[in-house]
Design a protein around this motif. Sequence first.
Motif, PDB file in Angstrom:
ATOM      1  N   LEU A 123      49.115  49.072  58.641  1.00 27.29           N
ATOM      2  CA  LEU A 123      49.419  47.784  58.015  1.00 27.29           C
ATOM      3  C   LEU A 123      50.914  47.589  57.967  1.00 27.29           C
ATOM      4  O   LEU A 123      51.665  48.488  57.590  1.00 27.29           O
ATOM      5  CB  LEU A 123      48.846  47.729  56.598  1.00 27.29           C
ATOM      6  CG  LEU A 123      47.408  47.292  56.463  1.00 27.29           C
ATOM      7  CD1 LEU A 123      46.973  47.463  55.012  1.00 27.29           C
ATOM      8  CD2 LEU A 123      47.219  45.847  56.897  1.00 27.29           C
ATOM      9  N   ARG A 124      51.288  46.389  58.306  1.00 26.89           N
ATOM     10  CA  ARG A 124      52.686  46.008  58.328  1.00 26.89           C
ATOM     11  C   ARG A 124      53.151  45.849  56.893  1.00 26.89           C
ATOM     12  O   ARG A 124      52.586  45.072  56.122  1.00 26.89           O
ATOM     13  CB  ARG A 124      52.687  44.678  59.085  1.00 26.89           C
ATOM     14  CG  ARG A 124      53.807  43.784  59.017  1.00 26.89           C
ATOM     15  CD  ARG A 124      53.365  42.476  59.701  1.00 26.89           C
ATOM     16  NE  ARG A 124      52.216  41.870  59.010  1.00 26.89           N
ATOM     17  CZ  ARG A 124      51.782  40.641  59.247  1.00 26.89           C
ATOM     18  NH1 ARG A 124      52.337  39.896  60.151  1.00 26.89           N
ATOM     19  NH2 ARG A 124      50.753  40.157  58.580  1.00 26.89           N
ATOM     20  N   CYS A 125      54.097  46.652  56.506  1.00 26.99           N
ATOM     21  CA  CYS A 125      54.778  46.496  55.224  1.00 26.99           C
ATOM     22  C   CYS A 125      53.793  46.134  54.113  1.00 26.99           C
ATOM     23  O   CYS A 125      52.651  46.475  54.148  1.00 26.99           O
ATOM     24  CB  CYS A 125      55.856  45.440  55.349  1.00 26.99           C
ATOM     25  SG  CYS A 125      56.864  45.708  56.795  1.00 26.99           S
ATOM     26  N   ASN A 126      54.262  45.414  53.171  1.00 27.85           N
ATOM     27  CA  ASN A 126      53.419  45.037  52.049  1.00 27.85           C
ATOM     28  C   ASN A 126      52.724  43.727  52.356  1.00 27.85           C
ATOM     29  O   ASN A 126      53.112  42.997  53.245  1.00 27.85           O
ATOM     30  CB  ASN A 126      54.272  44.847  50.799  1.00 27.85           C
ATOM     31  CG  ASN A 126      53.505  45.239  49.550  1.00 27.85           C
ATOM     32  OD1 ASN A 126      52.369  45.705  49.628  1.00 27.85           O
ATOM     33  ND2 ASN A 126      54.115  45.069  48.406  1.00 27.85           N
ATOM     34  N   TYR A 127      51.697  43.448  51.599  1.00 27.28           N
ATOM     35  CA  TYR A 127      51.072  42.145  51.712  1.00 27.28           C
ATOM     36  C   TYR A 127      52.102  41.117  51.256  1.00 27.28           C
ATOM     37  O   TYR A 127      52.863  41.344  50.320  1.00 27.28           O
ATOM     38  CB  TYR A 127      49.814  42.101  50.846  1.00 27.28           C
ATOM     39  CG  TYR A 127      49.004  40.853  51.065  1.00 27.28           C
ATOM     40  CD1 TYR A 127      48.350  40.644  52.278  1.00 27.28           C
ATOM     41  CD2 TYR A 127      48.899  39.889  50.081  1.00 27.28           C
ATOM     42  CE1 TYR A 127      47.613  39.503  52.489  1.00 27.28           C
ATOM     43  CE2 TYR A 127      48.162  38.749  50.289  1.00 27.28           C
ATOM     44  CZ  TYR A 127      47.518  38.558  51.501  1.00 27.28           C
ATOM     45  OH  TYR A 127      46.799  37.414  51.701  1.00 27.28           O
ATOM     46  N   PRO A 137      52.691  39.785  47.174  1.00 26.64           N
ATOM     47  CA  PRO A 137      53.279  40.788  46.269  1.00 26.64           C
ATOM     48  C   PRO A 137      54.732  41.093  46.624  1.00 26.64           C
ATOM     49  O   PRO A 137      55.559  41.322  45.747  1.00 26.64           O
ATOM     50  CB  PRO A 137      52.379  42.010  46.468  1.00 26.64           C
ATOM     51  CG  PRO A 137      51.079  41.447  46.926  1.00 26.64           C
ATOM     52  CD  PRO A 137      51.425  40.234  47.744  1.00 26.64           C
ATOM     53  N   GLU A 160      46.707  40.553  41.030  1.00 24.22           N
ATOM     54  CA  GLU A 160      45.509  41.044  41.717  1.00 24.22           C
ATOM     55  C   GLU A 160      44.931  42.258  41.003  1.00 24.22           C
ATOM     56  O   GLU A 160      43.733  42.487  41.027  1.00 24.22           O
ATOM     57  CB  GLU A 160      45.848  41.445  43.169  1.00 24.22           C
ATOM     58  CG  GLU A 160      46.225  40.293  44.079  1.00 24.22           C
ATOM     59  CD  GLU A 160      47.716  40.009  44.099  1.00 24.22           C
ATOM     60  OE1 GLU A 160      48.434  40.430  43.160  1.00 24.22           O
ATOM     61  OE2 GLU A 160      48.171  39.356  45.053  1.00 24.22           O
ATOM     62  N   ARG A 171      47.186  48.125  47.912  1.00 20.36           N
ATOM     63  CA  ARG A 171      47.251  47.244  49.078  1.00 20.36           C
ATOM     64  C   ARG A 171      45.883  46.606  49.356  1.00 20.36           C
ATOM     65  O   ARG A 171      45.792  45.425  49.693  1.00 20.36           O
ATOM     66  CB  ARG A 171      47.717  48.070  50.275  1.00 20.36           C
ATOM     67  CG  ARG A 171      47.948  47.271  51.537  1.00 20.36           C
ATOM     68  CD  ARG A 171      49.099  46.293  51.346  1.00 20.36           C
ATOM     69  NE  ARG A 171      49.781  46.003  52.578  1.00 20.36           N
ATOM     70  CZ  ARG A 171      49.457  45.011  53.407  1.00 20.36           C
ATOM     71  NH1 ARG A 171      48.476  44.201  53.124  1.00 20.36           N
ATOM     72  NH2 ARG A 171      50.147  44.814  54.508  1.00 20.36           N
ATOM     73  N   CYS A 187      45.244  43.915  46.813  1.00 20.58           N
ATOM     74  CA  CYS A 187      46.051  42.712  47.068  1.00 20.58           C
ATOM     75  C   CYS A 187      45.582  41.954  48.310  1.00 20.58           C
ATOM     76  O   CYS A 187      45.749  40.740  48.393  1.00 20.58           O
ATOM     77  CB  CYS A 187      47.523  43.084  47.249  1.00 20.58           C
ATOM     78  SG  CYS A 187      48.297  43.632  45.718  1.00 20.58           S
ATOM     79  N   THR A 188      45.003  42.645  49.266  1.00 18.71           N
ATOM     80  CA  THR A 188      44.639  42.010  50.536  1.00 18.71           C
ATOM     81  C   THR A 188      43.196  41.518  50.546  1.00 18.71           C
ATOM     82  O   THR A 188      42.893  40.471  51.100  1.00 18.71           O
ATOM     83  CB  THR A 188      44.832  43.018  51.703  1.00 18.71           C
ATOM     84  OG1 THR A 188      46.148  43.559  51.619  1.00 18.71           O
ATOM     85  CG2 THR A 188      44.650  42.348  53.053  1.00 18.71           C
TER      86      THR A 188
END
Lengths: 439, 439
Positions: free
Chosen positions: A46-50, A53, B110, B315, B318-319
């Motif tokens: 997964l790229r960096c953070n969502y 957030p 979230e 994560r 949040c996703t």
Amino acid sequence: MWKIFSFSLMPCKTLLQTRASLTVQETENVTDFRTKVSRNPKMEMLRCNYLFPEISAREAQHLKKYPNAEVISLGIGDTTEPLPDIVASSMANYAYKLATPAGYRGYGAEQGSKELRKRISETLYKDMGIKDTEVFISDGAQCDISRLQLLFGANMSIAVQDPTFPAYVDSGVIIGQTGDVEKESGSYQKIEYMTCGPQNSFFPDLSKTARTDIIFFCNPNNPTGHAASWQQLERLVQFAQENGSIIVYDAAYAVYITEGRPRSIYEIPGARKVAIEVSSFSKIVGFTGVRLGWTVVPEELLYSNGFPVIKDFNRIVCTCFNGASRIAQAGGLTALSPEGFKAVLSLADYYKENAEILLETFRLLGLRAYGGINAPYLWVHFPGSNSWDVFNEILEKTHIITVPGSGFGPAGKEFIRVTAFGHREKILEASKRLRRLLS
Amino acid sequence: MWKIFSFSLMPCKTLLQTRASLTVQETENVTDFRTKVSRNPKMEMLRCNYLFPEISAREAQHLKKYPNAEVISLGIGDTTEPLPDIVASSMANYAYKLATPAGYRGYGAEQGSKELRKRISETLYKDMGIKDTEVFISDGAQCDISRLQLLFGANMSIAVQDPTFPAYVDSGVIIGQTGDVEKESGSYQKIEYMTCGPQNSFFPDLSKTARTDIIFFCNPNNPTGHAASWQQLERLVQFAQENGSIIVYDAAYAVYITEGRPRSIYEIPGARKVAIEVSSFSKIVGFTGVRLGWTVVPEELLYSNGFPVIKDFNRIVCTCFNGASRIAQAGGLTALSPEGFKAVLSLADYYKENAEILLETFRLLGLRAYGGINAPYLWVHFPGSNSWDVFNEILEKTHIITVPGSGFGPAGKEFIRVTAFGHREKILEASKRLRRLLS
């Protein structure tokens, strides 16, 4: 006025370090014990953070730097206006009754209440042949996108608009549909990115689009604010039919469509055989915190072996979900009553007036802003700039939070998204601050 | 009195046909068009229907046969008693305020509201060192189990109690952790089934249990009703430490533990380094329809590469999730207030009195019934019988719905699960009908 930055994406590692320190305390000194369980390699990809957030984290940093700043958020698309009385009252009454023997209810059907499914099919899909049993109530569109990805599994090829809402790609990475991320662009191998920009009126060039199993299509698009015309959506459905693809049509913002354009994919003949529609009460009636949405899976939608997709989706809903809150469902039912829906439309009008104010503001600034007419988002172009830099510059100079376009895909790198959700006085104040940059 | 059936599992095909006709209309004649999208092979591997919808379907069939029958459901574990006034009022007030400018709230975090996370950590995990930031609010335990499976991914090996709540196995099949299903037993290859029965006091023989990455452990166990002793849980934690495994501890029924036994895995020293705890307000306060739960992921829980599990879970939340309904969270906060929790405990006592009545009933029938003391479930033994046959016979003779034990795993084949959730008069009537079978 706008600094022209040479284009360079902030390297992922830097972002990751920032984020880690902001979200969870470093634990390395706490313990030496590690399990023997390997981290899921998909999570690692997964790229960096969502995105959102991450923006909240930046806002928090900014507030540390400027503790007295009155930050205005035109960032995350979050509703700000109170619920219609009638909707809030219906939820309050439902909640009260749960304390009475006659009014108490336990588990509901995993698919949602018969009454709400029926009302959605009869009001929002009138004359489109959608049955109540094809409507599945959810706790929001984003959650159902993940459940759809569970349904599809790792072996599906997917296409997404570029730019688009990040949940499709991120959930695709988690489920294993993608290849490695390309460091330069931030895009993933094995995803078909359908570029949408001013050059193609924000509708993908399907003649250059490779066939995929699934086509995620957000309409009106988040972030560009573009709503497809009849002809465009017909082309999309035809494209799916020719390729035997499944469209996942995200209609979360359909209520904002002003011009005579289709709101549901099922207004297009033949769509029942190729499309799933995901939608939400969040932006319709301000249920972002109440959590309610739905997904339509038509019975005619079949896998290549003839098996109906709806049966597998039903199984996912029963296994991985347990129904939306009954209280929220009571509110949704009222929002779709004749009186409730009048209030819904006037809420949408309010946010669209905000969008007009912001459109005019960016026009005055000499910037090209797209969207804002059929959607509560503006998509503002900063040619030659890097969107995170623009984000930082706007925040630094005006204390206004926006969303950097690159968070929505490689094609967003020169754009920022601005939301029209907000109290009127905040929108006017934001407009003033932005215009001050001119003088 | 009880017909002794020779053991034979109903073949899966028959069940599938029954179910298909009950859930979704056959579509074969509607259209010839099929997409070119292959059905997810993992979905194909799922054993028949999810247990509880299947039971609902059987109930519907029964009602067609006996339209005037007063069916009593001791099947799905669904709460029946009204919410405490104070809890319902807090939700009603919260909902009302959403119609006011001051009270309106959009998206929440979230991970859930700070206030609720804090209250859970301070009331339910007092002296266990659980921080509010380690508590993630969910819309229910079943939903978080799926999210945990997304977190873990396809490459994890898993162990489950046998029998156990079916969501662990089914979500594991969907995510791709399992091999083929064995037709005879209904069990999946690549899952380590930890048999729990009268022969081992319902606690697995860990000396014969293979090492897996993940150990799903439901305590008190659903369906057996067994709550592990201190020594048993200590052994489990030690086993996980030795193997470097992660325990997913499902504590959804912990509030029913009467005897001096641990309610949380974090009461066991060392558990923070090896365990995630999933829990729910559903059975605590009757929120089965309101939807609220939580999951604890301690910061010390690390993958083999030292990466904290909590970061990846954050994560996922949040996703793939967008927070539990704020209205439900307001109710949860009140349920854990001193006054609210008093009401919670008296609700639990009510259901446990039901359990006593049912335990006595089965004793009179000369049957061995386990559980019912630390959990709202009884696990009744019918040696030599097939549990679906027993289910059918009880339904046919008494119009009482139970749950066939084989739905919880191969070791449940001679058992039925009976829930103690229910209005007192229904429980008494069920007891009468069952006792009538003796005379």
